[in-house]
Design an enzyme around this catalytic site. Sequence first.
Site, PDB file in Angstrom:
ATOM      1  N   PHE A  27      75.303  -7.352 135.801  1.00 34.11           N
ATOM      2  CA  PHE A  27      74.866  -7.528 137.187  1.00 34.11           C
ATOM      3  C   PHE A  27      76.082  -7.843 138.068  1.00 34.11           C
ATOM      4  O   PHE A  27      77.005  -8.533 137.635  1.00 34.11           O
ATOM      5  CB  PHE A  27      73.838  -8.661 137.267  1.00 34.11           C
ATOM      6  CG  PHE A  27      73.141  -8.733 138.591  1.00 34.11           C
ATOM      7  CD1 PHE A  27      72.135  -7.829 138.907  1.00 34.11           C
ATOM      8  CD2 PHE A  27      73.490  -9.692 139.527  1.00 34.11           C
ATOM      9  CE1 PHE A  27      71.496  -7.883 140.137  1.00 34.11           C
ATOM     10  CE2 PHE A  27      72.857  -9.751 140.754  1.00 34.11           C
ATOM     11  CZ  PHE A  27      71.860  -8.849 141.064  1.00 34.11           C
ATOM     12  N   ASP A  82      74.043 -14.815 130.345  1.00 29.12           N
ATOM     13  CA  ASP A  82      73.209 -14.712 131.538  1.00 29.12           C
ATOM     14  C   ASP A  82      71.803 -14.353 131.067  1.00 29.12           C
ATOM     15  O   ASP A  82      71.572 -13.282 130.501  1.00 29.12           O
ATOM     16  CB  ASP A  82      73.770 -13.637 132.468  1.00 29.12           C
ATOM     17  CG  ASP A  82      72.972 -13.485 133.759  1.00 29.12           C
ATOM     18  OD1 ASP A  82      71.772 -13.820 133.764  1.00 29.12           O
ATOM     19  OD2 ASP A  82      73.553 -13.009 134.757  1.00 29.12           O
ATOM     20  N   TYR A 126      63.423 -17.287 139.892  1.00 31.56           N
ATOM     21  CA  TYR A 126      62.528 -16.609 140.836  1.00 31.56           C
ATOM     22  C   TYR A 126      61.926 -15.333 140.266  1.00 31.56           C
ATOM     23  O   TYR A 126      61.120 -14.686 140.925  1.00 31.56           O
ATOM     24  CB  TYR A 126      63.257 -16.297 142.152  1.00 31.56           C
ATOM     25  CG  TYR A 126      64.604 -15.647 142.007  1.00 31.56           C
ATOM     26  CD1 TYR A 126      64.719 -14.287 141.774  1.00 31.56           C
ATOM     27  CD2 TYR A 126      65.764 -16.406 142.113  1.00 31.56           C
ATOM     28  CE1 TYR A 126      65.962 -13.693 141.639  1.00 31.56           C
ATOM     29  CE2 TYR A 126      67.013 -15.821 141.982  1.00 31.56           C
ATOM     30  CZ  TYR A 126      67.109 -14.466 141.747  1.00 31.56           C
ATOM     31  OH  TYR A 126      68.341 -13.880 141.608  1.00 31.56           O
ATOM     32  N   LYS A 127      62.293 -14.974 139.045  1.00 32.03           N
ATOM     33  CA  LYS A 127      61.720 -13.790 138.425  1.00 32.03           C
ATOM     34  C   LYS A 127      60.505 -14.199 137.592  1.00 32.03           C
ATOM     35  O   LYS A 127      59.428 -14.460 138.117  1.00 32.03           O
ATOM     36  CB  LYS A 127      62.773 -13.079 137.570  1.00 32.03           C
ATOM     37  CG  LYS A 127      64.022 -12.638 138.316  1.00 32.03           C
ATOM     38  CD  LYS A 127      65.011 -11.960 137.404  1.00 32.03           C
ATOM     39  CE  LYS A 127      66.344 -11.698 138.084  1.00 32.03           C
ATOM     40  NZ  LYS A 127      66.270 -10.701 139.158  1.00 32.03           N
ATOM     41  N   ARG A 187      62.810   1.388 138.504  1.00 28.11           N
ATOM     42  CA  ARG A 187      62.660   0.293 137.558  1.00 28.11           C
ATOM     43  C   ARG A 187      61.258  -0.295 137.701  1.00 28.11           C
ATOM     44  O   ARG A 187      60.866  -0.756 138.774  1.00 28.11           O
ATOM     45  CB  ARG A 187      63.721  -0.775 137.809  1.00 28.11           C
ATOM     46  CG  ARG A 187      63.793  -1.835 136.717  1.00 28.11           C
ATOM     47  CD  ARG A 187      64.927  -2.810 136.945  1.00 28.11           C
ATOM     48  NE  ARG A 187      64.712  -3.637 138.124  1.00 28.11           N
ATOM     49  CZ  ARG A 187      65.394  -4.748 138.392  1.00 28.11           C
ATOM     50  NH1 ARG A 187      66.368  -5.129 137.566  1.00 28.11           N
ATOM     51  NH2 ARG A 187      65.162  -5.445 139.485  1.00 28.11           N
TER      52      ARG A 187
END
Length: 406
Positions: free
Chosen positions: A128, A205, A230-231, A379
């Site tokens: 990322f 990560d 937040y996911k 995605r």
Amino acid sequence: MSTLRARAAHLDATDPLAACRDEFLPAEGLVAYLDGNSLGRPLRATAQRIEHLVRHDWGTRLIRSWDEQWMELPLRLGDRIGQVCLGAAPGQTVVGDSTTVMLYKLLRAAVAAAGPQRPQVVLDTENFPTDRYVAEGIAAETGAQLVWLEPDPAKGVTPDLVAGALTERTGVVLLSHVAYKSAWVADLPAITALAHDAGALVLWDLCHSVGVLPSDLDAHEVDLAVGCSYKFLGGGPGAPAFGYVAARHQERLRQPIQGWMGHAEPFVMGPGYRPGAGMRAFVSGTPSVLAMAGIEDTVDLIERVGPDRVRAKASSLGRFVIESVDETLATRGVRVVSPREDTRRGAHVTIGHPRSREVTRELWAQDIIPDFREPDGIRLGLSPLSTSYTEVAEALEAIGDQLARG
């Protein structure tokens, strides 16, 4: 009813986690939400918790709430995430900064601990952007050397690839547990062991795995980890990240952003900094209590359901997507980008087509929400607690319709 929707209806009817969907706030007009791996949906309980926080904890108790609960919240909530989602014993996880800031703090501390004899940081070109950018910044300020792995974009980092980059000068290995584009699951135990054999620290990560894929950090002797909330943890927009530092490293690692709340005696307001004990030393400034409020209810739900059942549902949703694409969309040029093996795939499936950008835009106009990933990927995020098979079927049929009109 189409064959695809009939299959989806059967899977929903037999889904052991189906009742969980009723615990989320309804989204008016939404047909399918397949972007929960960027922002999870809110629970009804979370809406109630936030209202109580504003009306009671903040509105009534006011400053007293810091003494009563908020001062310890980053550590207490960190321990909850560690216990339920990370396989981490208490005293090793803290919540409080953005992912970028937490990653900077832990990577900078690890680079300093590795010392000038081990200046190399091993990382990959498919990680990322935040991870890559933070590492570049730390290299610029410290003189650390970045050693870039170049994995297959449709897959991800493998132990063999890592082994080929490790030397006696490797200080830190920085990788993602689940690749944000392809959903490739890295072999965390094997890669961690390889890095340790080479004398290096590992920083994982966990942003795309925490809450849907067990990481068992203590069992695999992971050194450091970061992850967002937040996911799949349902913390909401801007919710803070967590940081994990194995107990064996806490005394020797010194994080670089020294703030008042990480001090051993924060209310003394003394002239010099003295780090607090354990994970208190990895806290910096005053955390956002409102931003942390959304996390705990989802962690409670994951614990109640069981992490293994969450993982099983994620795998099942992924298989449904892959089988359906093979049967209904492959003839229109759609290909599966993500790994087909359940053990190698996280909780999203990326499919590729030259018209993906245009199709994604049209899907959003129909209240079907996936996201687009360069260069040509759609995605499909598959949050196990909130996503139904019928939603997925609706999205796949809409994609087929768009391509048929192409």
